[in-house]
Design a protein around this motif. Sequence first.
Motif, PDB file in Angstrom:
ATOM      1  N   VAL A  67     -13.996 -87.890-131.180  1.00 22.95           N
ATOM      2  CA  VAL A  67     -13.422 -86.144-132.050  1.00 22.95           C
ATOM      3  C   VAL A  67     -12.963 -87.100-133.178  1.00 22.95           C
ATOM      4  CG1 VAL A  67     -11.314 -84.471-131.929  1.00 22.95           C
ATOM      5  CG2 VAL A  67     -12.910 -85.458-129.561  1.00 22.95           C
ATOM      6  N   SER A  68     -13.431 -86.069-134.508  1.00 28.99           N
ATOM      7  CA  SER A  68     -12.967 -86.305-135.686  1.00 28.99           C
ATOM      8  C   SER A  68     -11.829 -85.854-136.085  1.00 28.99           C
ATOM      9  CB  SER A  68     -13.869 -86.050-136.440  1.00 28.99           C
ATOM     10  OG  SER A  68     -13.347 -86.523-137.900  1.00 28.99           O
ATOM     11  N   ILE A  69     -10.708 -86.101-135.973  1.00 29.26           N
ATOM     12  CA  ILE A  69      -9.610 -85.474-136.711  1.00 29.26           C
ATOM     13  C   ILE A  69      -8.944 -85.937-137.986  1.00 29.26           C
ATOM     14  CG2 ILE A  69      -6.976 -85.347-136.068  1.00 29.26           C
ATOM     15  CD1 ILE A  69      -7.985 -86.472-133.382  1.00 29.26           C
ATOM     16  N   ASN A  70      -8.806 -84.864-138.964  1.00 28.92           N
ATOM     17  CA  ASN A  70      -8.463 -84.697-139.890  1.00 28.92           C
ATOM     18  C   ASN A  70      -7.255 -84.401-139.972  1.00 28.92           C
ATOM     19  OD1 ASN A  70      -7.834 -84.590-142.359  1.00 28.92           O
ATOM     20  ND2 ASN A  70      -8.812 -82.721-143.342  1.00 28.92           N
ATOM     21  N   LEU A  71      -6.233 -85.549-139.742  1.00 23.61           N
ATOM     22  CA  LEU A  71      -4.787 -85.249-140.696  1.00 23.61           C
ATOM     23  C   LEU A  71      -4.587 -84.045-141.488  1.00 23.61           C
ATOM     24  CD1 LEU A  71      -4.091 -88.639-138.256  1.00 23.61           C
ATOM     25  CD2 LEU A  71      -3.898 -86.886-137.811  1.00 23.61           C
ATOM     26  N   LEU A  72      -5.210 -85.057-142.522  1.00 25.84           N
ATOM     27  CA  LEU A  72      -4.338 -84.283-144.072  1.00 25.84           C
ATOM     28  C   LEU A  72      -5.277 -83.258-144.218  1.00 25.84           C
ATOM     29  CD1 LEU A  72      -3.414 -87.381-145.251  1.00 25.84           C
ATOM     30  CD2 LEU A  72      -1.862 -86.375-144.318  1.00 25.84           C
ATOM     31  N   PRO A  73      -5.900 -82.199-143.393  1.00 24.66           N
ATOM     32  CA  PRO A  73      -6.507 -80.996-144.089  1.00 24.66           C
ATOM     33  C   PRO A  73      -6.414 -80.119-145.178  1.00 24.66           C
ATOM     34  CG  PRO A  73      -4.864 -80.220-142.384  1.00 24.66           C
ATOM     35  CD  PRO A  73      -4.262 -81.454-142.652  1.00 24.66           C
ATOM     36  N   ASN A  74      -4.943 -79.936-146.051  1.00 22.21           N
ATOM     37  CA  ASN A  74      -4.679 -79.317-146.707  1.00 22.21           C
ATOM     38  C   ASN A  74      -4.087 -80.330-148.123  1.00 22.21           C
ATOM     39  OD1 ASN A  74      -4.042 -76.732-145.086  1.00 22.21           O
ATOM     40  ND2 ASN A  74      -2.347 -77.673-144.259  1.00 22.21           N
ATOM     41  N   LEU A  75      -4.653 -81.052-147.829  1.00 13.43           N
ATOM     42  CA  LEU A  75      -5.168 -82.255-149.165  1.00 13.43           C
ATOM     43  C   LEU A  75      -5.928 -82.555-149.168  1.00 13.43           C
ATOM     44  CD1 LEU A  75      -3.524 -85.007-149.066  1.00 13.43           C
ATOM     45  CD2 LEU A  75      -1.382 -83.280-149.243  1.00 13.43           C
ATOM     46  N   SER A  76      -6.291 -83.782-150.751  1.00  7.00           N
ATOM     47  CA  SER A  76      -7.383 -85.153-150.787  1.00  7.00           C
ATOM     48  C   SER A  76      -6.095 -86.390-151.009  1.00  7.00           C
ATOM     49  CB  SER A  76      -7.520 -84.793-152.381  1.00  7.00           C
ATOM     50  OG  SER A  76      -8.502 -85.792-152.143  1.00  7.00           O
ATOM     51  N   LEU A  77      -5.975 -86.684-150.169  1.00  8.36           N
ATOM     52  CA  LEU A  77      -5.312 -88.395-149.790  1.00  8.36           C
ATOM     53  C   LEU A  77      -6.295 -88.929-150.980  1.00  8.36           C
ATOM     54  CD1 LEU A  77      -3.565 -89.995-148.715  1.00  8.36           C
ATOM     55  CD2 LEU A  77      -5.437 -90.878-147.724  1.00  8.36           C
TER      56      LEU A  77
END
Length: 395
Positions: free
Chosen positions: A253-263
């Motif tokens: 499963v791929s989890i984007n822990l920062l969905p609201n910005l570009s790290l």
Amino acid sequence: MKNIDVIILGAGAAGLFCASLAGKRGLNTLVLDNGKKLGRKILMSGGGRCNFTNMYTEHSNYLSSNPHFCKSALARYTQWDFIALVAKYNIAYHEKTLGQLFCDNSAQDIVDMLKTECDLPNVAIKLRSEVTAVEKTDNGFLVTINGENVSAHSLVVATGGLSMPGLGATPFGYRLAEQFGHTIIPTRAALVPFTLHKPLLEALQVLSGISVPAEVTAMDRTVFKENILFTHRGLSGPAILQISSYWLPGEYVSINLLPNLSLTDFIMVEKQKHPNQSLKNTLAKLLPKRLIEVLQALGQIPECPLKQLNHPQVEALHNTLHQWQVQPNGTEGYRTAEVTLGGVDTHEISSKTMESLKVSGLYFIGEVMDVTGWLGGYNFQWAWSSAAACAENLP
């Protein structure tokens, strides 16, 4: 009750609603359930407040091997029809998120409404009724209940799935379908938390109870953007429950822990402003500090000041936090699953009437069929819509 027109197996959401509508059409209706209480799953749903429908319901919110099957019923009895019924009973409700409607007070309000709707002289409900045999006769069906034979022209199977056996769930409906020649699409737990392999589980257990917003994807399929929750067994929360219906054993499963910005952009700005600040403290502005520490312990995040980060490290960090790869060990299974994926093959059922295409007078409604909704009131709406389609077409 003499001359029974229809027997409905199951006093859950679909069964009770179908009984109320059949009764209003003047059909002598008998509802049978093996439990002690009406609507047991309704009562515990939505944390006891019953997420009874979703304002944005459409057929794309459902999984089935026959994806167009649910279109007709959902179009003919919509979420707005059920909302109108709830409003008629002055049941206070609110939208939580994403169109999910919950009772303000208690799920008991929905059960009481269905019970009142069934309060007709031609509708009878019998609890603690164990069905031991069902036979097809020339005139309909002969059902053996607690050793007594009862006959009816039509038989509606509203027995639900295998989820939450503690509430009385059994495979009875599937066995009955197979008895009459129906195919069962293999079943598995859905809308269910993930368990994790031991090394990762042990590392993440210190995060139990922490929730973070995320975007979760399984094998490049549907993406869900909601919270994930770390638990002492693994991962849960709305986004995880949603993706569990699409996940297959062995997959990541791929989890984007920062969905609201570009790290990458964030790090570049912070690096200019605070070059001597540690990466851990920088990331703690975005994520729980304990989560950063766990990922560092797992070797997925370096321990260094921002000024020491080179471009490849920033890129690797970006991939780690935007595409964190987790391989679940499995799920918590039917014990905690909200619904059951799979069930009676809908290719063998009329999408207009819910009647079996193999046996006249036999109907299937609700969760027993291979129609599984997303989290958020969709499965209740399928119960209402399929029950309505069935009830209006019972002879």
